[in-house]
Design a protein around this motif. Structure first.
Motif, short mmCIF file in Angstrom:
data_model
loop_
_atom_site.label_atom_id
_atom_site.label_comp_id
_atom_site.label_asym_id
_atom_site.label_seq_id
_atom_site.Cartn_x
_atom_site.Cartn_y
_atom_site.Cartn_z
N VAL A 9 41.52 43.75 37.55
CA VAL A 9 42.52 43.61 36.49
C VAL A 9 42.02 42.80 35.31
O VAL A 9 42.67 42.70 34.30
N ASP B 96 48.95 48.22 31.13
CA ASP B 96 48.02 48.59 32.19
C ASP B 96 48.27 47.74 33.43
O ASP B 96 48.27 48.22 34.55
N GLY C 66 50.94 48.85 35.40
CA GLY C 66 50.74 50.16 35.99
C GLY C 66 51.24 51.30 35.13
O GLY C 66 51.45 52.41 35.59
N PHE C 67 51.46 51.03 33.84
CA PHE C 67 52.01 52.03 32.93
C PHE C 67 50.85 52.56 32.08
O PHE C 67 50.66 52.15 30.94
N GLU C 68 50.08 53.46 32.67
CA GLU C 68 48.82 53.88 32.06
C GLU C 68 49.01 54.57 30.70
O GLU C 68 48.27 54.32 29.76
N SER D 89 60.90 49.82 33.81
CA SER D 89 59.81 49.32 34.63
C SER D 89 59.09 48.13 33.98
O SER D 89 58.68 47.20 34.68
N ARG E 279 58.98 44.42 35.67
CA ARG E 279 57.72 43.78 36.03
C ARG E 279 57.59 42.39 35.40
O ARG E 279 57.02 41.48 35.99
#
Lengths: 135, 359, 122
Positions: free
Chosen positions: B15, B117, B120-122, B192, B196
């Motif tokens: 990460v 990123d 997890g939201f590419e 989301s 997060r």
């Protein structure tokens, strides 16, 4: 492809990252950035090597399966730039591991990085054939 | 109560784009203590003053970090100009402001991408970077460099933006801002992203003040402190207010950056409307003698340079305290008590720039 | 002139008391920096509502010891460890003492070199 940031200023790193984004999109050439040295054939290093990360770089190189190619991105990775005068620096990447492709620039441009990666992929092919011939 | 385990985090970690090392002491899934250590990118470039003269130091300062590079060069120049009593032409000051804000936009967009990123939201990541590329195009058109501009020097700027280019760039910026607005809406409203970031890594206003937090990290906790208000470069003639959020969590810090990008677009427009004509540099004579602490606001917060000249071409001391370094304390406090899975988000939320912090 | 900057020279003995007072008045610790001259010049920089205040302490080079202010400003540990690692100044009563491992570097106290005038540098 596996990216390791040596002691760079981030300039080259973000350009390497930019290569992965839609504008330059290096994946269209079939190159994928992974986080695991054992999954990669190309080691891409930005920044020079210092006393702390020399061992890290060597160990990453050792962990990669043969055949493998090393790309030094940016002037720091090639020669150490003016940072080679610093007490903590050893110099370019080639002071610890053999380098196959040098990408010039400060910071290296994404186009240049892509060109470097494509060349490295070509060399990978050559090295693979050489290994085959030896067998 | 579980057994205490120590997990080494970094330097090479999926990460993290940069090598930072943390020792996380955890009990079950909860972090009890986080101990950072530096040195993987330490170059000791402050010592280069012995080998580079004061004008070359601007060049070195730009390479402290490739993201806020222009502002490092600016801070170094400002300090030296202050010591030498150089009056920088008005036009150069406005140009510096425009380029500073351009770097702020590109740095914040970069961070927003990385934040997406980390969550997890590419696709949001790639969209942020797509917009960022357009900003870099403007930077390249006006300075010649994409990330390291090399446009600032002691006594002014190296380049000028001619009127025609400025108009063209402003026109393009309108489209870019519209594009950006749609991305900003996702950061603000998407379930989301909120899920997060909300309630993660909370730092109260009091804590932020005591721990010496700077930049968006402090403003996310409701502290209205923005070094631009000192009025260096042309900020004295522009109209803006520090962007603040009160919640003090990762989401608040994210929102501060989202809104600051809009503010930067606005500042560039204001500066472009007010920019006067005239030269962009003055001749520099003599050598610096004296000392000064120059401060300015980088994307990550307040940076401070201590410059001491001795009347020769080499400086006695060039010290940089970067915003990330000041934010390490707050980060350590935020990490204590969080869940292991939240560590990457919290570390990211201060927008760490390790090569800045270690110099 | 961008801003007015005030530098006050004090002795090591006065340091903790002064720092305590500033903390009470709501000052924020901006940075602690060190410069090697004939002796070490340690600068404690504070800020309150953009008012810039700098406390300057001179520490003799041969027995360089400073008290830690981490009792007052918890976050000062980063700066004090940095000063210890780069300049080799001993810091008393640190809250988080890395004992020289904050910066992982090969050279001990690399910034502890004398400035121009001394011939010992190569």
């Amino acid at each position: 492809m596996f990216h390791y940031d040596g002691s760079s200023c981030n300039g080259c790193d973000i350009e390497v990252l930019a290569c992965l984004t839609p504008m330059y999109d290096i994946e269209r050439f079939g190159v994928i950035n992974t986080g695991n040295p054992k999954h990669s054939d190309i080691l891409l290093i930005t920044g020079f090597v210092n006393t702390q990360n020399a061992e890290v770089v060597k160990s990453l190189y050792r962990q990669m399966p043969d055949p493998k190619v090393v790309i030094a991105v940016g002037i720091c990775a090639a020669t150490g730039n003016f940072f080679r005068e610093c007490y903590n620096a050893l110099g370019g990447v080639n002071t610890v591991i053999p380098v196959d492709v040098y990408v010039p620039g400060c910071a290296a441009r994404p186009e240049a990085i892509i060109d470097g990666v494509i060349r490295a992929a070509g060399m990978l092919e050559e090295k693979r054939n050489m290994l085959k011939d030896r067998k | 109560m579980g057994k205490r385990t120590v997990i080494p985090f970094g330097p090479q970690h999926p990460v993290l784009p940069e090598p930072i090392h943390l020792d996380l002491a955890i009990e079950d899934e909860r972090v009890v203590e986080a101990i950072p250590s530096l040195g993987f990118v330490h170059r000791g470039l402050e010592l280069l003053v012995e080998k580079m003269d004061f004008q070359e130091m601007v060049f070195v300062a730009e390479r402290i970090c490739g993201i806020c590079s222009f502002m490092h060069g600016l801070g170094c120049s400002l300090g030296i100009e202050e010591i030498m009593g150089i009056e920088v032409p008005e036009r150069a000051r406005y140009l510096r402001t425009i380029w500073s804000e351009l770097s702020r936009i590109h740095s914040h967009l970069l961070w927003l991408g990385l934040a997406a990123d980390a969550a997890g939201f590419e696709s949001l990541f790639t969209h942020s970077w797509r917009v960022r590329e357009k900003i870099l195009d403007i930077a390249e058109e006006t300075t010649g460099g994409r990330v390291i501009f090399g446009a600032c020097k002691v006594g002014g700027t190296r380049r000028d933006i001619d009127g025609e280019t400025l108009v063209r760039v402003l026109g393009r910026m309108k489209d870019i801002e519209a594009d950006y607005r749609s991305i900003a809406a996702v950061f603000r409203d998407d379930y989301s992203m909120r899920h997060r970031f909300s309630g993660v890594g909370v730092m109260s206003r009091e804590e932020a003040r005591e721990l010496g937090a700077v930049g968006p990290t402090a403003r996310g906790s409701g502290i209205a402190r923005d070094t631009r208000e000192l009025g260096y470069a042309a900020y004295g003639g522009l109209d803006f207010e520090p962007v603040i959020e009160d919640a003090g969590d990762c989401y608040a810090r994210c929102m501060v950056r989202v809104r600051e990008v809009h503010q930067s677009f606005d500042l560039i427009r204001q500066a472009a409307a007010k920019i006067p004509g005239g030269p962009v540099e003055v001749k520099v004579k003599g050598f610096p003698e004296g000392e000064y602490f120059s401060r300015l606001e980088q994307p990550r917060g307040e940076v401070i340079y201590y410059i001491r000249g001795n009347g020769t071409k080499f400086l006695d001391r060039f010290r940089v305290r970067t915003p990330t370094f000041a934010n390490i304390g707050p980060m350590v406090k935020m990490l204590a008590g969080c869940e292991l899975a939240d560590v990457p988000v919290i570390v990211l939320s201060i927008d760490p720039c390790i090569s800045c912090a270690e110099r | 002139m961008i801003e007015k900057q005030e530098t006050i020279s004090i002795t090591i003995g006065e340091l903790l008391e002064k720092v305590c007072r500033l903390a009470g008045e709501g000052y924020r610790l901006v940075q602690i920096g060190c410069t090697r001259l004939d002796s070490f010049q340690v600068d404690y920089t504070f800020d309150k509502d953009y008012r810039f205040l700098n406390l300057r302490v001179l520490v003799p080079a041969d027995k360089a010891v400073i008290p830690s202010i981490t009792g007052v400003y918890w976050c000062a540990f980063t700066y004090e460890n940095e000063i210890h690692d780069l300049f080799g100044i001993e810091v008393k009563n640190l809250n988080i003492d890395y004992a020289g491992n904050f910066y992982r570097i090969a050279v001990e106290a690399p910034f502890n070199v004398s400035r121009p005038g001394d011939e010992e540098k190569e």
